[in-house]
Design a protein around this motif. Sequence first.
Motif, PDB file in Angstrom:
ATOM      1  N   TRP A  15       0.968  -1.282  -0.006  1.00 19.21           N
ATOM      2  CA  TRP A  15       0.153   0.043  -0.105  1.00 19.21           C
ATOM      3  C   TRP A  15       0.945   1.393  -0.029  1.00 19.21           C
ATOM      4  O   TRP A  15       0.298   2.333   0.081  1.00 19.21           O
ATOM      5  N   VAL A  18      -0.348   4.432  -1.745  1.00 24.67           N
ATOM      6  CA  VAL A  18      -1.632   4.900  -1.378  1.00 24.67           C
ATOM      7  C   VAL A  18      -1.499   6.075  -0.457  1.00 24.67           C
ATOM      8  O   VAL A  18      -0.979   6.025   0.742  1.00 24.67           O
ATOM      9  N   LEU A  27      -7.274   1.451   4.008  1.00 22.07           N
ATOM     10  CA  LEU A  27      -7.196   0.194   3.201  1.00 22.07           C
ATOM     11  C   LEU A  27      -6.701  -1.126   4.129  1.00 22.07           C
ATOM     12  O   LEU A  27      -7.266  -2.212   4.059  1.00 22.07           O
ATOM     13  N   TYR A  62     -13.188   7.253   0.404  1.00 22.58           N
ATOM     14  CA  TYR A  62     -13.736   6.193  -0.161  1.00 22.58           C
ATOM     15  C   TYR A  62     -15.524   6.240  -0.185  1.00 22.58           C
ATOM     16  O   TYR A  62     -15.891   6.545   0.850  1.00 22.58           O
ATOM     17  N   GLU A  67     -15.635   0.428  -3.158  1.00 28.86           N
ATOM     18  CA  GLU A  67     -14.594   1.086  -3.625  1.00 28.86           C
ATOM     19  C   GLU A  67     -13.459   0.563  -2.717  1.00 28.86           C
ATOM     20  O   GLU A  67     -12.374   0.440  -3.375  1.00 28.86           O
ATOM     21  N   HIS A  70     -12.555  -2.847  -4.147  1.00 31.28           N
ATOM     22  CA  HIS A  70     -12.099  -2.748  -5.525  1.00 31.28           C
ATOM     23  C   HIS A  70     -10.328  -2.165  -5.393  1.00 31.28           C
ATOM     24  O   HIS A  70      -9.600  -2.663  -6.282  1.00 31.28           O
ATOM     25  N   ARG A  71     -10.298  -1.072  -4.822  1.00 31.06           N
ATOM     26  CA  ARG A  71      -8.854  -0.449  -4.569  1.00 31.06           C
ATOM     27  C   ARG A  71      -7.951  -1.572  -4.105  1.00 31.06           C
ATOM     28  O   ARG A  71      -6.836  -1.631  -4.636  1.00 31.06           O
ATOM     29  N   ARG A  74      -7.417  -4.260  -7.043  1.00 34.19           N
ATOM     30  CA  ARG A  74      -6.457  -3.607  -7.975  1.00 34.19           C
ATOM     31  C   ARG A  74      -4.954  -3.594  -7.735  1.00 34.19           C
ATOM     32  O   ARG A  74      -4.384  -4.220  -8.313  1.00 34.19           O
TER      33      ARG A  74
END
Lengths: 208, 208
Positions: A15, A18, A27, A62, A67, A70-71, A74
């Motif tokens: 991460w 991010v 996250l 978010y 979302e 998904h993040r 990905r």
Amino acid sequence: MSTAEETAGGETQPWGEVTPDAARRLLVAAVEAFAERGYHATTTRDIAGRAGMSPAALYIHYKTKEELLHRISRIGHEKALRVLRTAAEGEGTPTERLAEAVRSFVRWHAGQHTVARVVQYELDALGPDARAEIVALRRQNDSTVREIIEDGVAAGEFDVPDVKGTTLAVLSLCIDVARWFNVNGPRTPDEVGALYADLVLRMVGAEK
Amino acid sequence: MSTAEETAGGETQPWGEVTPDAARRLLVAAVEAFAERGYHATTTRDIAGRAGMSPAALYIHYKTKEELLHRISRIGHEKALRVLRTAAEGEGTPTERLAEAVRSFVRWHAGQHTVARVVQYELDALGPDARAEIVALRRQNDSTVREIIEDGVAAGEFDVPDVKGTTLAVLSLCIDVARWFNVNGPRTPDEVGALYADLVLRMVGAEK
């Protein structure tokens, strides 16, 4: 995730890219919550609470729980693909490149097993667009391994009657490490990687 | 589960021994609900509703949601173990018995992939006693495969430097079929079984 897991994987958290810090903490909290309770049983309130933030603060970063998933999915898939591509595009014979691809893909799935489990088991929870994007990333994993195997067959190093099926099996074997790997178990990620590289070279009939 | 899945696996539902009919319908409903939403996001009310029954009717058969998961997990593991043992104890050389064990274990995981996913992914939701019982069943899977590999090494048919690690990899490869198998995909359970039997014989260095 614990420091033990980071160290065991020989990988830093995926991460790093991010920002800001609050978005990254959310996250990490979401991965933990999804892994423990499942995506559908987790609320954005749970995630904000784990990150020591208010639900309102979460919505700045978010818009929805999806979302976040998904993040995570990905970034997880992109990192795994990068690991695989680095090995595939390295110097060396197809035998050496396949062994390195397996070693590094296994290390990633052992070290990041909590992230990998969320990414694998909660795929159905993504909406159609997010899902299509992730499926495209998975196809790239598949092509990366298939190309090394095709190179090995073309070079006469491998004997593979079913390239597509063997590619599927090699990836499946590596991905499933995330399911059973235990940081307190008898093998380190490097040891599993070395064992699996040897088994995969046998699967493709590589000359030793 | 759909009839397509039953047919694809070449197996009947693993719940034949569950009686009365209401108890069986509740197990099937629980598998569907856990697979779709996860164990923690499913209530006993959801399960009763799917089975067309009242929550009160559910409690006649199962005291808690965990009891349902435990029952599903035990029956699933016992059935998979029976499939593996039948192959292991059959006639033939270690090469033939290992190939048959892989073919039938793969067929089971492809045909019963919804049950297998629930059983694998929700193991952490079981309490200590139920979990210990399931872990013991898994050890028996492990011994069954390990013994065939040891027989093959002793007979000079296999060349396996790491019997324990190879056993783990063989089981992992077969179990992960439940994750990726798709009844609408290009391969039938029998075709995946045949491919995997060939790949596993390569992993153990079997003479062809």
